[in-house]
Scaffold this motif. Structure first.
Motif, short mmCIF file in Angstrom:
data_model
loop_
_atom_site.label_atom_id
_atom_site.label_comp_id
_atom_site.label_asym_id
_atom_site.label_seq_id
_atom_site.Cartn_x
_atom_site.Cartn_y
_atom_site.Cartn_z
N UNK A 1 0.81 -1.21 0.00
CA UNK A 1 0.00 0.00 0.00
C UNK A 1 0.85 1.28 0.00
N UNK A 2 2.18 1.09 -0.14
CA UNK A 2 3.06 2.25 -0.17
C UNK A 2 2.99 3.01 -1.49
N UNK A 3 2.69 2.29 -2.58
CA UNK A 3 2.72 2.92 -3.90
C UNK A 3 1.77 4.11 -4.01
N UNK A 8 1.07 10.04 -4.27
CA UNK A 8 0.51 11.27 -3.72
C UNK A 8 1.62 12.24 -3.29
N UNK A 9 2.66 11.70 -2.66
CA UNK A 9 3.78 12.54 -2.23
C UNK A 9 4.46 13.19 -3.43
N UNK A 10 4.66 12.42 -4.49
CA UNK A 10 5.31 12.96 -5.70
C UNK A 10 4.44 14.05 -6.33
N UNK A 11 3.15 13.81 -6.41
CA UNK A 11 2.25 14.82 -6.98
C UNK A 11 2.21 16.08 -6.11
N UNK A 12 2.28 15.89 -4.80
CA UNK A 12 2.24 17.04 -3.90
C UNK A 12 3.49 17.90 -3.99
N UNK A 81 0.11 15.36 4.72
CA UNK A 81 -1.19 14.87 5.18
C UNK A 81 -1.92 14.14 4.07
N UNK A 82 -1.85 14.65 2.85
CA UNK A 82 -2.52 13.99 1.73
C UNK A 82 -1.89 12.65 1.43
N UNK A 110 -5.29 9.81 -4.93
CA UNK A 110 -4.14 10.68 -5.18
C UNK A 110 -4.32 11.51 -6.45
N UNK A 111 -5.04 10.97 -7.44
CA UNK A 111 -5.18 11.62 -8.74
C UNK A 111 -6.37 12.58 -8.82
N UNK A 112 -7.30 12.50 -7.88
CA UNK A 112 -8.48 13.36 -7.95
C UNK A 112 -8.07 14.84 -7.95
N UNK A 113 -8.58 15.63 -8.88
CA UNK A 113 -8.17 17.05 -8.96
C UNK A 113 -8.37 17.82 -7.68
N UNK A 114 -9.49 17.63 -7.00
CA UNK A 114 -9.74 18.37 -5.77
C UNK A 114 -8.72 18.00 -4.70
#
Length: 462
Positions: A1-3, A8-12, A81-82, A110-114
């Protein structure tokens, strides 16, 4: 479940500075977090108490990270947090519907725009979302393996979420419909603790209702959008269901996810028909329901050979379709305004000795991050600065004094909302508009992201 959490961390972290820009709500966070603790406490007694705990945490963070990039410090808690919410959601999906559903649910979230948007904002919403998702996971654990300590942890996490933003307690409506009969007494006890603990904050914030006077009643677009989302969620729930759907001591993924997505937002929409309070970011955690339902549906579709190719094709197309939105979210134009650009435009339009007016007064927020940028300009309406007056935007002198000050000026730089926005009907704002129309002529207007900067001068002197 780390992926999913790493995604999310990379996108953030990608484009976290947004070109070095802030928007107005982040400017408030930045200003409040840098005030002294006594000043912060005095301000919260009269304004923005709902965000008080978040401002305190950010104050402490800025204190221990002196010398670091303030934009990074401001937004990094939301990024982390995300990522935590994404990982926890993946675990929740795994527990309720299996590893594939968990992996897909976390990735969708992680991909949801909001979600991507608020992962990069210096506000409390991403942290609240992470706490609500964590509390939901603890709820599922407590129901599966009754343990008093898990119920205590569940209540404690939800209390923390509610103290960061009181609308987090609306998640209790989703938990209420999902918890099985055998666990309802234990859940009710935990929920009562949450409500009693958060109640004083709710009472205080109702006394500060002027803070949300800008919120309008939900329009047809909001209602249609909510209804459409609910219908799509029901469709995903139907696709994700199977005859031997996995149930964990009575907690069903579809019921829990639909509750998170629909009930808090629906309750807020209904209340807003009387007292406008609905803003989608206040119930950001509802997106966890969207991700759980979508993940379960995709897991179901990709498990069958006859639908696997179509499901993967649709998922790939959705990711590609989201790419322009993902890119746009990392630009200054993705937010309602750009505080730095507005301050620069005012400084360029004005000259030493010119007056400056904020229309309405709350738009003084645009000068909060760097008051020195407007050095040499006279704030004609200002009585006491924000920090000195223990307010968010400062206090202004009475309308007759505003008029007298304006009449003594030869040039005024007016900073206002874009055309078409409602005009405040307070005496001070009426006087500002009336004096400008009577004694000055418009020399020119510059439009920047989220604002208009207009220079006024005496007739014939432009």
């Amino acid at each position: 479940m780390y992926a999913p959490a790493l995604l999310s961390l990379a996108l953030g972290l990608w484009g976290i500075r947004r070109g070095g820009t802030l928007w107005r709500d982040e400017a408030v966070t930045y200003d409040m977090a840098r005030r002294s603790l006594p000043d912060l406490w005095s301000t919260l007694a009269d304004a923005d108490a709902v965000h008080g705990l978040y401002y305190l945490l950010m104050h402490l963070l800025f204190e221990v990270t002196r010398g670091l990039d303030p934009l990074l410090v401001l937004r990094l808690p939301s990024v982390l947090a995300t990522a935590a919410a994404t990982g926890t959601l993946a675990l929740l999906g795994h527990r309720l519907a299996g590893p594939r559903a968990g992996l897909l649910a976390g990735s969708v979230f992680a991909l949801l725009p909001q979600v991507q948007r608020y992962a990069q904002e210096g506000r409390s919403y991403a942290i609240v979302c992470a706490l609500v998702v964590w509390a939901t996971y603890l709820l599922v654990r407590a129901v599966a393996s009754p343990d008093g300590r898990t119920w205590v942890a569940y209540a404690a996490v939800l209390v923390a979420a509610g103290l960061l933003h009181e609308f987090a307690v609306l998640a209790l409506t989703a938990h209420a419909v999902a918890v099985p009969r055998a666990a309802r007494r234990a859940w009710a006890g935990a929920a009562a603790v949450v409500l009693v603990t958060v109640a004083p904050l709710a009472v205080l914030s109702t006394r500060q209702s002027d803070q949300v006077s800008w919120i309008g009643r939900p329009g047809a677009g909001a209602l249609v959008g909510f209804a459409g989302t609910a219908v799509l969620a029901l469709a995903c729930a139907a696709m994700g269901r199977k005859p031997t759907s996995r149930v964990l001591r009575g907690v069903r993924l579809a019921v829990l996810a639909l509750g998170l997505l629909v009930l808090p937002a629906l309750l807020l929409l209904l209340v807003s028909l009387v007292t406008p309070l609905y803003v989608d970011r206040y119930v950001l955690y509802g997106q966890s329901g969207t991700a759980l339902l979508t993940g379960a549906a995709l897991a179901r579709l990709t498990r069958a050979r006859r639908t696997r190719a179509a499901a993967l094709t649709c998922a790939g197309a959705a990711v590609l379709a989201l790419l322009p939105v993902t890119l746009q979210l990392r630009t200054p134009q993705s937010r309602v305004d750009d505080v730095g650009a507005i301050a620069r435009a005012v400084a360029e339009a004005g000259a030493p000795g010119d007056g400056v007016l904020y229309q309405p007064a709350r738009r003084r927020v645009w000068s909060l991050p760097d008051p020195g940028a407007l050095r040499g300009l006279r704030d004609l309406a200002l009585d006491r600065a924000p920090a000195a007056s223990h307010t968010l935007y400062g206090t202004e002198v009475p309308a007759p004094v505003v008029r007298a000050r304006m009449i003594t000026a030869s040039r005024i730089v007016a900073v206002s909302d874009p055309a078409g926005q409602p005009l405040d009907a307070t005496p001070g704002e009426i006087v500002k508009r009336r004096v400008l129309a009577t004694y000055f002529e418009k020399c020119g207007t510059r439009r920047v992201q989220g604002a208009r900067v207009t220079v006024y001068a005496r007739p014939g002197t432009c």
